[in-house]
Design a protein around this motif. Structure first.
Motif, PDB file in Angstrom:
ATOM      1  N   ALA A   1     113.198  -4.898  22.248  1.00 13.14           N
ATOM      2  CA  ALA A   1     112.558  -4.735  21.090  1.00 13.14           C
ATOM      3  C   ALA A   1     111.586  -3.522  20.850  1.00 13.14           C
ATOM      4  O   ALA A   1     111.551  -2.982  20.024  1.00 13.14           O
ATOM      5  CB  ALA A   1     111.599  -6.326  20.879  1.00 13.14           C
ATOM      6  N   VAL A   2     111.163  -3.101  22.022  1.00 10.78           N
ATOM      7  CA  VAL A   2     110.252  -2.224  22.244  1.00 10.78           C
ATOM      8  C   VAL A   2     111.033  -0.830  22.008  1.00 10.78           C
ATOM      9  O   VAL A   2     110.760   0.002  21.206  1.00 10.78           O
ATOM     10  CB  VAL A   2     109.544  -2.065  23.814  1.00 10.78           C
ATOM     11  CG1 VAL A   2     108.647  -0.606  23.870  1.00 10.78           C
ATOM     12  CG2 VAL A   2     108.486  -3.114  23.809  1.00 10.78           C
ATOM     13  N   LYS A   3     112.290  -0.838  22.666  1.00 10.69           N
ATOM     14  CA  LYS A   3     113.233   0.359  22.765  1.00 10.69           C
ATOM     15  C   LYS A   3     113.547   0.482  21.256  1.00 10.69           C
ATOM     16  O   LYS A   3     113.655   1.629  20.530  1.00 10.69           O
ATOM     17  CB  LYS A   3     114.594   0.091  23.516  1.00 10.69           C
ATOM     18  CG  LYS A   3     114.104   0.450  24.972  1.00 10.69           C
ATOM     19  CD  LYS A   3     115.500   0.221  25.732  1.00 10.69           C
ATOM     20  CE  LYS A   3     115.365  -0.036  27.087  1.00 10.69           C
ATOM     21  NZ  LYS A   3     115.187   1.250  27.917  1.00 10.69           N
ATOM     22  N   ALA A   4     113.922  -0.538  20.475  1.00 11.26           N
ATOM     23  CA  ALA A   4     114.354  -0.503  19.246  1.00 11.26           C
ATOM     24  C   ALA A   4     113.114  -0.026  18.148  1.00 11.26           C
ATOM     25  O   ALA A   4     113.427   0.865  17.262  1.00 11.26           O
ATOM     26  CB  ALA A   4     114.927  -1.832  18.557  1.00 11.26           C
ATOM     27  N   SER A   5     112.032  -0.678  18.247  1.00 10.60           N
ATOM     28  CA  SER A   5     110.872  -0.103  17.748  1.00 10.60           C
ATOM     29  C   SER A   5     110.320   1.454  17.723  1.00 10.60           C
ATOM     30  O   SER A   5     110.411   2.033  16.810  1.00 10.60           O
ATOM     31  CB  SER A   5     109.688  -0.969  18.231  1.00 10.60           C
ATOM     32  OG  SER A   5     108.615  -0.541  17.597  1.00 10.60           O
ATOM     33  N   GLU A   6     110.646   1.657  18.925  1.00 16.45           N
ATOM     34  CA  GLU A   6     109.999   3.306  19.315  1.00 16.45           C
ATOM     35  C   GLU A   6     111.153   4.099  18.650  1.00 16.45           C
ATOM     36  O   GLU A   6     110.972   5.543  18.459  1.00 16.45           O
ATOM     37  CB  GLU A   6     109.968   3.404  20.797  1.00 16.45           C
ATOM     38  CG  GLU A   6     108.791   2.906  21.265  1.00 16.45           C
ATOM     39  CD  GLU A   6     108.350   3.178  22.567  1.00 16.45           C
ATOM     40  OE1 GLU A   6     109.098   3.684  23.448  1.00 16.45           O
ATOM     41  OE2 GLU A   6     107.422   2.648  23.129  1.00 16.45           O
ATOM     42  N   THR A   7     112.407   3.758  18.283  1.00 18.09           N
ATOM     43  CA  THR A   7     113.159   4.772  17.379  1.00 18.09           C
ATOM     44  C   THR A   7     112.838   4.956  16.050  1.00 18.09           C
ATOM     45  O   THR A   7     113.478   6.049  15.512  1.00 18.09           O
ATOM     46  CB  THR A   7     114.692   4.317  17.345  1.00 18.09           C
ATOM     47  OG1 THR A   7     114.721   3.127  16.688  1.00 18.09           O
ATOM     48  CG2 THR A   7     115.211   3.842  18.880  1.00 18.09           C
ATOM     49  N   ARG A   8     111.866   4.131  15.480  1.00 16.97           N
ATOM     50  CA  ARG A   8     111.320   4.194  14.217  1.00 16.97           C
ATOM     51  C   ARG A   8     110.199   4.862  14.087  1.00 16.97           C
ATOM     52  O   ARG A   8     109.677   5.302  12.919  1.00 16.97           O
ATOM     53  CB  ARG A   8     111.320   2.795  13.634  1.00 16.97           C
ATOM     54  CG  ARG A   8     112.630   1.956  13.525  1.00 16.97           C
ATOM     55  CD  ARG A   8     112.201   0.581  12.962  1.00 16.97           C
ATOM     56  NE  ARG A   8     111.642  -0.093  13.781  1.00 16.97           N
ATOM     57  CZ  ARG A   8     110.480  -0.688  13.176  1.00 16.97           C
ATOM     58  NH1 ARG A   8     110.233  -0.710  11.943  1.00 16.97           N
ATOM     59  NH2 ARG A   8     109.733  -1.751  13.867  1.00 16.97           N
ATOM     60  N   HIS A   9     109.372   5.273  14.947  1.00 15.31           N
ATOM     61  CA  HIS A   9     108.273   5.850  14.902  1.00 15.31           C
ATOM     62  C   HIS A   9     107.790   6.744  16.102  1.00 15.31           C
ATOM     63  O   HIS A   9     108.690   6.662  17.121  1.00 15.31           O
ATOM     64  CB  HIS A   9     106.906   4.722  14.835  1.00 15.31           C
ATOM     65  CG  HIS A   9     107.044   3.814  15.892  1.00 15.31           C
ATOM     66  ND1 HIS A   9     106.529   4.144  17.102  1.00 15.31           N
ATOM     67  CD2 HIS A   9     107.449   2.541  15.947  1.00 15.31           C
ATOM     68  CE1 HIS A   9     106.612   2.959  17.869  1.00 15.31           C
ATOM     69  NE2 HIS A   9     107.449   2.050  17.255  1.00 15.31           N
ATOM     70  N   ARG A  10     106.647   7.484  16.206  1.00 15.57           N
ATOM     71  CA  ARG A  10     106.343   8.128  17.335  1.00 15.57           C
ATOM     72  C   ARG A  10     105.257   7.666  18.251  1.00 15.57           C
ATOM     73  O   ARG A  10     104.769   8.130  19.154  1.00 15.57           O
ATOM     74  CB  ARG A  10     105.624   9.649  16.828  1.00 15.57           C
ATOM     75  CG  ARG A  10     106.799  10.228  15.877  1.00 15.57           C
ATOM     76  CD  ARG A  10     106.085  11.818  15.439  1.00 15.57           C
ATOM     77  NE  ARG A  10     104.844  11.522  15.004  1.00 15.57           N
ATOM     78  CZ  ARG A  10     104.337  11.442  13.937  1.00 15.57           C
ATOM     79  NH1 ARG A  10     105.101  11.235  13.004  1.00 15.57           N
ATOM     80  NH2 ARG A  10     103.050  11.659  13.455  1.00 15.57           N
ATOM     81  N   GLY A  11     104.857   6.312  17.981  1.00 15.60           N
ATOM     82  CA  GLY A  11     104.063   5.509  18.861  1.00 15.60           C
ATOM     83  C   GLY A  11     104.718   5.382  20.119  1.00 15.60           C
ATOM     84  O   GLY A  11     106.270   5.157  20.258  1.00 15.60           O
ATOM     85  N   GLU A  12     103.837   4.887  21.150  1.00 16.77           N
ATOM     86  CA  GLU A  12     104.495   4.496  22.292  1.00 16.77           C
ATOM     87  C   GLU A  12     103.699   3.157  22.775  1.00 16.77           C
ATOM     88  O   GLU A  12     102.752   2.990  22.897  1.00 16.77           O
ATOM     89  CB  GLU A  12     103.973   5.358  23.622  1.00 16.77           C
ATOM     90  CG  GLU A  12     104.852   6.560  23.448  1.00 16.77           C
ATOM     91  CD  GLU A  12     106.272   6.610  23.833  1.00 16.77           C
ATOM     92  OE1 GLU A  12     106.670   5.577  24.756  1.00 16.77           O
ATOM     93  OE2 GLU A  12     107.071   7.367  23.133  1.00 16.77           O
TER      94      GLU A  12
ATOM     95  N   ALA B   1     106.415  -6.044  14.525  1.00 17.29           N
ATOM     96  CA  ALA B   1     105.262  -5.934  13.378  1.00 17.29           C
ATOM     97  C   ALA B   1     104.293  -4.687  13.850  1.00 17.29           C
ATOM     98  O   ALA B   1     103.983  -4.016  13.107  1.00 17.29           O
ATOM     99  CB  ALA B   1     104.247  -7.214  13.461  1.00 17.29           C
ATOM    100  N   VAL B   2     104.272  -4.585  15.046  1.00 18.52           N
ATOM    101  CA  VAL B   2     103.519  -3.385  15.528  1.00 18.52           C
ATOM    102  C   VAL B   2     104.361  -2.050  15.269  1.00 18.52           C
ATOM    103  O   VAL B   2     103.690  -1.179  14.882  1.00 18.52           O
ATOM    104  CB  VAL B   2     103.034  -3.203  17.209  1.00 18.52           C
ATOM    105  CG1 VAL B   2     102.815  -2.040  17.811  1.00 18.52           C
ATOM    106  CG2 VAL B   2     102.110  -4.439  17.550  1.00 18.52           C
ATOM    107  N   GLY B   3     105.591  -2.032  15.589  1.00 16.84           N
ATOM    108  CA  GLY B   3     106.384  -0.974  15.080  1.00 16.84           C
ATOM    109  C   GLY B   3     106.278  -0.790  13.496  1.00 16.84           C
ATOM    110  O   GLY B   3     106.329   0.356  13.270  1.00 16.84           O
ATOM    111  N   ASP B   4     106.400  -1.989  12.877  1.00 15.02           N
ATOM    112  CA  ASP B   4     106.355  -1.711  11.257  1.00 15.02           C
ATOM    113  C   ASP B   4     104.773  -0.741  10.992  1.00 15.02           C
ATOM    114  O   ASP B   4     105.117   0.187  10.247  1.00 15.02           O
ATOM    115  CB  ASP B   4     106.335  -2.922  10.858  1.00 15.02           C
ATOM    116  CG  ASP B   4     107.741  -3.657  10.604  1.00 15.02           C
ATOM    117  OD1 ASP B   4     108.556  -3.119  11.008  1.00 15.02           O
ATOM    118  OD2 ASP B   4     107.778  -4.792  10.355  1.00 15.02           O
TER     119      ASP B   4
END
Length: 164
Positions: A30-41, A137-140
């Motif tokens: 989930a973290v890996k997928a999320s980080e493809t959508r934004h510049r956050g870590e 949700a964090v990724g969003d």
């Protein structure tokens, strides 16, 4: 006194029952997928209990989350876009700590909403789903304020941490 006893007498391996390898792998994905959508870590950390010194000082889950944010060097990103999702297992508290680059754009109330949803899922025994939904949700939120660029390096480990 009851809180102190609970923290001191609960073994750290209790986390292995609630967050076994399969759950940790799902959170990491989930973290890996999320980080493809934004510049956050994103970093995800779970701690069973606090040590005696922290308990005697009355350290809150928020205070401990800020300490873990520093220990895991979540602040050490090029754009100051690190985010820690911290779970204090025995107190059943979730905290999200965002680096200053993000905190300037995302209100703490938005993080609090994600924390409370995750706590609700955990109370219902939905540990994997609660964690994965929180990461999404964090990724969003990060995607809204820090969308991905072509040069989107992965600066921090995506693997969840079980603090013992």
């Amino acid at each position: 006194m009851l809180r102190i006893l609970r923290h001191l007498l609960t073994p750290a391996w209790v986390l292995d029952r609630v967050f076994p390898a399969g759950v940790l792998a799902a959170i990491e994905q989930a973290v890996k997928a999320s980080e493809t959508r934004h510049r956050g870590e994103l970093r995800f950390a779970v701690e069973a209990g606090l040590d005696l010194a922290d308990l005697r000082q009355g350290v809150s889950a928020r205070e401990r989350a800020v300490e873990v944010f520093s220990q895991l060097r979540v602040w050490d990103t090029g754009e100051n876009t690190g985010v820690l999702v911290y779970v204090q297992w025995l107190d059943r508290r979730v905290e999200i700590v965002a680096d200053r680059g993000i905190a300037a754009r995302v209100a703490q109330a938005e993080w609090e909403g994600i924390c409370r949803q995750m706590e609700l899922a955990f109370r219902g025994g939905r540990f994997e789903q609660g964690a994965v939904d929180a990461v999404k949700a964090v990724g969003d939120l990060l995607e809204k304020h820090f969308p991905a660029r072509l040069d989107n390096p992965n600066e921090l480990s995506d693997h969840p941490v079980l603090l013992r």
